[in-house]
Design an enzyme around this catalytic site. Structure first.
Site, mmCIF file in Angstrom:
data_model
loop_
_atom_site.group_PDB
_atom_site.id
_atom_site.type_symbol
_atom_site.label_atom_id
_atom_site.label_comp_id
_atom_site.label_asym_id
_atom_site.label_seq_id
_atom_site.Cartn_x
_atom_site.Cartn_y
_atom_site.Cartn_z
ATOM 1 N N GLY A 1 0.815 -1.215 0.000
ATOM 2 C CA GLY A 1 0.000 0.000 0.000
ATOM 3 C C GLY A 1 0.845 1.260 0.000
ATOM 4 O O GLY A 1 2.060 1.203 -0.192
ATOM 5 N N PRO B 1 -1.658 -4.156 1.044
ATOM 6 C CA PRO B 1 -1.230 -3.138 1.995
ATOM 7 C C PRO B 1 -0.991 -3.703 3.394
ATOM 8 O O PRO B 1 -1.757 -4.548 3.868
ATOM 9 C CB PRO B 1 -2.418 -2.163 2.014
ATOM 10 C CG PRO B 1 -3.597 -2.984 1.636
ATOM 11 C CD PRO B 1 -3.103 -4.078 0.735
ATOM 12 N N GLY B 2 0.063 -3.256 4.033
ATOM 13 C CA GLY B 2 0.347 -3.681 5.403
ATOM 14 C C GLY B 2 0.494 -2.465 6.303
ATOM 15 O O GLY B 2 -0.357 -2.163 7.138
ATOM 16 N N ARG B 3 1.571 -1.713 6.052
ATOM 17 C CA ARG B 3 1.903 -0.571 6.909
ATOM 18 C C ARG B 3 0.747 0.414 7.063
ATOM 19 O O ARG B 3 0.428 0.847 8.171
ATOM 20 C CB ARG B 3 3.098 0.168 6.304
ATOM 21 C CG ARG B 3 3.622 1.297 7.171
ATOM 22 C CD ARG B 3 4.591 2.185 6.393
ATOM 23 N NE ARG B 3 5.627 1.460 5.719
ATOM 24 C CZ ARG B 3 6.810 1.145 6.241
ATOM 25 N NH1 ARG B 3 7.111 1.523 7.463
ATOM 26 N NH2 ARG B 3 7.703 0.460 5.538
ATOM 27 N N ARG C 1 12.903 -0.610 14.189
ATOM 28 C CA ARG C 1 12.917 0.325 13.050
ATOM 29 C C ARG C 1 13.914 1.485 13.214
ATOM 30 O O ARG C 1 14.622 1.797 12.269
ATOM 31 C CB ARG C 1 11.509 0.874 12.771
ATOM 32 C CG ARG C 1 10.474 -0.221 12.462
ATOM 33 C CD ARG C 1 9.163 0.320 11.896
ATOM 34 N NE ARG C 1 9.347 0.819 10.561
ATOM 35 C CZ ARG C 1 9.445 2.078 10.244
ATOM 36 N NH1 ARG C 1 9.341 3.007 11.170
ATOM 37 N NH2 ARG C 1 9.641 2.441 9.006
ATOM 38 N N TYR D 1 16.603 1.233 10.270
ATOM 39 C CA TYR D 1 16.382 2.144 9.122
ATOM 40 C C TYR D 1 16.581 3.608 9.508
ATOM 41 O O TYR D 1 16.160 4.492 8.763
ATOM 42 C CB TYR D 1 14.949 2.021 8.589
ATOM 43 C CG TYR D 1 14.418 0.635 8.441
ATOM 44 C CD1 TYR D 1 14.912 -0.223 7.460
ATOM 45 C CD2 TYR D 1 13.390 0.175 9.265
ATOM 46 C CE1 TYR D 1 14.398 -1.497 7.315
ATOM 47 C CE2 TYR D 1 12.882 -1.107 9.121
ATOM 48 C CZ TYR D 1 13.390 -1.932 8.148
ATOM 49 O OH TYR D 1 12.873 -3.193 8.010
ATOM 50 N N CYS E 1 22.701 -3.600 25.075
ATOM 51 C CA CYS E 1 24.118 -3.202 24.998
ATOM 52 C C CYS E 1 24.558 -2.964 23.557
ATOM 53 O O CYS E 1 25.338 -3.741 22.996
ATOM 54 C CB CYS E 1 24.978 -4.270 25.654
ATOM 55 S SG CYS E 1 24.427 -4.580 27.327
ATOM 56 N N GLU E 2 24.027 -1.957 22.944
ATOM 57 C CA GLU E 2 24.363 -1.567 21.572
ATOM 58 C C GLU E 2 24.141 -0.065 21.473
ATOM 59 O O GLU E 2 23.095 0.425 21.930
ATOM 60 C CB GLU E 2 23.394 -2.208 20.553
ATOM 61 C CG GLU E 2 23.355 -3.698 20.508
ATOM 62 C CD GLU E 2 24.314 -4.309 19.497
ATOM 63 O OE1 GLU E 2 24.969 -3.572 18.738
ATOM 64 O OE2 GLU E 2 24.402 -5.544 19.504
ATOM 65 N N TYR F 1 5.241 -3.343 11.560
ATOM 66 C CA TYR F 1 6.676 -3.630 11.613
ATOM 67 C C TYR F 1 7.253 -3.271 12.986
ATOM 68 O O TYR F 1 8.370 -2.797 13.106
ATOM 69 C CB TYR F 1 7.426 -2.919 10.473
ATOM 70 C CG TYR F 1 6.836 -3.250 9.117
ATOM 71 C CD1 TYR F 1 6.894 -4.560 8.642
ATOM 72 C CD2 TYR F 1 6.190 -2.290 8.338
ATOM 73 C CE1 TYR F 1 6.324 -4.894 7.421
ATOM 74 C CE2 TYR F 1 5.627 -2.615 7.115
ATOM 75 C CZ TYR F 1 5.691 -3.921 6.659
ATOM 76 O OH TYR F 1 5.136 -4.259 5.453
HETATM 77 N N1 LLP Z 1 3.805 -7.118 -0.491
HETATM 78 C C1 LLP Z 1 5.088 -7.520 -0.499
HETATM 79 C C2 LLP Z 1 5.533 -8.527 -1.454
HETATM 80 C C3 LLP Z 1 6.000 -6.948 0.430
HETATM 81 O O1 LLP Z 1 7.261 -7.345 0.417
HETATM 82 C C4 LLP Z 1 5.536 -5.970 1.343
HETATM 83 C C5 LLP Z 1 6.441 -5.383 2.322
HETATM 84 C C6 LLP Z 1 4.173 -5.614 1.316
HETATM 85 C C7 LLP Z 1 3.344 -6.199 0.370
HETATM 86 C C8 LLP Z 1 3.575 -4.633 2.266
HETATM 87 O O2 LLP Z 1 4.022 -3.344 2.037
HETATM 88 P P1 LLP Z 1 3.416 -2.118 2.860
HETATM 89 O O3 LLP Z 1 1.988 -1.919 2.461
HETATM 90 O O4 LLP Z 1 3.533 -2.466 4.301
HETATM 91 O O5 LLP Z 1 4.264 -0.954 2.495
HETATM 92 N N2 LLP Z 1 10.249 -3.568 7.960
HETATM 93 C C9 LLP Z 1 10.168 -2.428 7.063
HETATM 94 C C10 LLP Z 1 9.161 -2.656 5.959
HETATM 95 C C11 LLP Z 1 9.453 -3.860 5.127
HETATM 96 C C12 LLP Z 1 8.439 -4.075 4.033
HETATM 97 C C13 LLP Z 1 8.639 -5.384 3.391
HETATM 98 N N3 LLP Z 1 7.672 -5.721 2.407
HETATM 99 C C14 LLP Z 1 9.846 -1.190 7.894
HETATM 100 O O6 LLP Z 1 9.673 -1.295 9.096
HETATM 101 O O7 LLP Z 1 9.793 -0.088 7.355
#
Ligand code: LLP
Length: 417
Positions: A239, A274-276, A312, A316, A344-345, A372
């Site tokens: 997303g 969408p995830g985030r 995070r 990042y 300890c980092e 995340y």
């Molecule tokens: N589909 C695929 C194939 C993906 O690899 C990802 C995220 C998504 C969907 C979901 O994307 P979003 O809607 O969440 O943007 N750990 C990192 C984010 C890694 C995302 C990996 N792939 C962070 O905390 O920013």
């Protein structure tokens, strides 16, 4: 909807005081707003409108069973990347026929299980995976529905670690060779080509790279149709981004409207993952200030959450807002603080140079932590993982117990010789 707001100087989530949750459950604790999760999911559904397609929540963003169950009951599909995520979705009541399976390294066992339960589609990332999938499907006397994840070589202009659509990234099949790969996959009797997939990166604050990727996929689509390969859906990947600080974001509705316009009269369903955007701003991480440590160079607030709870910032250099749960008095002394954990980092920080009026014992909320966050936590320094709480209106429930020492050493033993 912003589910987190101050009322009478106290930060609430929906109608619950965050301090009440901290008192009853302890800290560090992740807290999620049920309504906020549903609201953003619904924005995707509304943006899709009556166009055929499925909003497949990216489980990796937050895979707590309560979150998955909530979205499953709202009718969501799911994007998974492991056998573990598959089992979580099934356990939470997700429908197999609404699951798509992404990821570069699916094992034969994971493929077998996904075929057995009957998922909607495998997003295949390499020629070798086409072969593995075809073999396993043939062994199981099944026909595997597939999309190829195409790498469109578009710069998502996001952090390099979460940028995935460039030719130097490990993801997907290069757009130049995709047609050939489709012809090959289409020739295998145990595979059934369904769609074209891409995912160019995460936390995108501009839709133009997404639309450029969509253009490239549509060009490929048209070439495939000429080759006699029927494609029924286009998968747009993750997303849009979220506001962590002061980002301006495109609207989901506008993004989808532009995609639909690009489709013209092509009969293609839209899948998205969408995830985030669904989970990030539905959650916070609650933490107490343990120590205030002033040096000649810096002021440190050592809190009870650490990089093992929220990776995070360390991984990042991500910026997430940190707010006091009880607003300080107007005349309280504001100083600049590094908010750090006990690990300890030197990379163990949640925020640098935050202007806050702090005292030991204060309760802080790290904002935008619903995606995340918990899912990337670990037991580093033998720290039990945080509890998770879901809030709905004036009610809250622990949806994951804080990990105990016994939980952490379960399965370990000393060498018996
Ligand atoms: N589909 C695929 C194939 C993906 O690899 C990802 C995220 C998504 C969907 C979901 O994307 P979003 O809607 O969440 O943007 N750990 C990192 C984010 C890694 C995302 C990996 N792939 C962070 O905390 O920013």
């Amino acid at each position: 909807m912003n589910p987190f707001e101050y009322r009478n100087g106290e930060l609430h989530v929906e109608d619950v005081r965050l301090s009440q949750i901290a008192d009853q459950v302890g800290t560090p604790t992740y807290v999620y707003s049920r309504q906020a999760l549903l609201d953003v999911y619904q924005r995707y559904v509304d943006a899709l409108g009556d166009h055929p397609g499925t909003v497949c929540y990216a489980v990796k963003a937050n895979s707590n069973l309560a979150v998955l169950n909530l979205l499953a009951e709202a009718g969501a599909g799911f994007d998974i990347v492991s056998g573990g995520e598959l089992e979580r979705v099934l356990k939470a009541g997700g429908k197999p026929e609404k699951i798509i399976f992404s990821g570069v390294g699916k094992t034969r066992d994971e493929i077998r299980r996904a075929l057995e339960v009957g998922i909607a589609c495998f997003n295949v990332e390499s020629i070798s995976e086409i072969d593995h999938l075809a073999e396993v499907a043939a062994e199981c006397s099944k026909i595997a529905p597939i999309s190829l994840r195409v790498n469109p070589d578009v710069d998502a202009k996001t952090h390099p670690y979460i940028s995935t659509g460039l030719k130097q990234n490990k993801f997907g099949i290069g757009i130049q060779v995709a047609e050939e790969a489709y012809l090959y996959a289409n020739s295998l009797p145990s595979l059934s080509v369904k769609g074209i997939d891409c995912h160019i990166g995460s936390q995108l604050t501009d839709v133009s790279p997404l639309l450029e990727a969509c253009d490239r996929l549509l060009e490929l689509h048209d070439r495939l149709v000429q080759q006699g390969i029927a494609i029924s859906h286009l998968d747009l990947g993750g997303g849009i981004g979220v506001v962590y600080r002061d980002e301006t974001l495109p609207s989901i509705a506008d993004y989808f409207a532009q995609v639909k316009e690009k489709f013209g009269d092509r009969q293609l369903a839209i899948f998205c993952e969408p995830g985030r955007s669904i989970a990030a701003n539905a959650g916070v991480l609650l933490t107490h200030v343990e120590y205030l440590k002033m040096t000649r160079h810096k002021n440190f607030a050592v809190v009870d959450a650490a990089m093992n709870d929220l990776l995070r910032p360390a991984l990042y250099q991500a910026w997430q807002n940190i707010q006091p749960v009880l607003q300080a008095a107007d005349d309280a002394e504001v100083k600049s603080w590094d908010i750090v954990g006990p690990v300890c980092e030197s990379a163990d920080f949640l925020g640098h140079d935050r202007e806050l009026a702090l005292q030991e014992g204060d309760l802080l909320a790290v904002m935008s932590a619903g995606a995340y966050g918990f899912v990337m936590s670990s037991n580093y320094n033998t720290r039990g993982r945080a509890a998770e709480v879901m809030v709905s209106g004036s009610r809250f429930q622990v949806v994951r117990q804080r990990e105990s020492f016994a939980d952490m050493i379960r399965g370990e033993s000393v060498f018996a010789g």
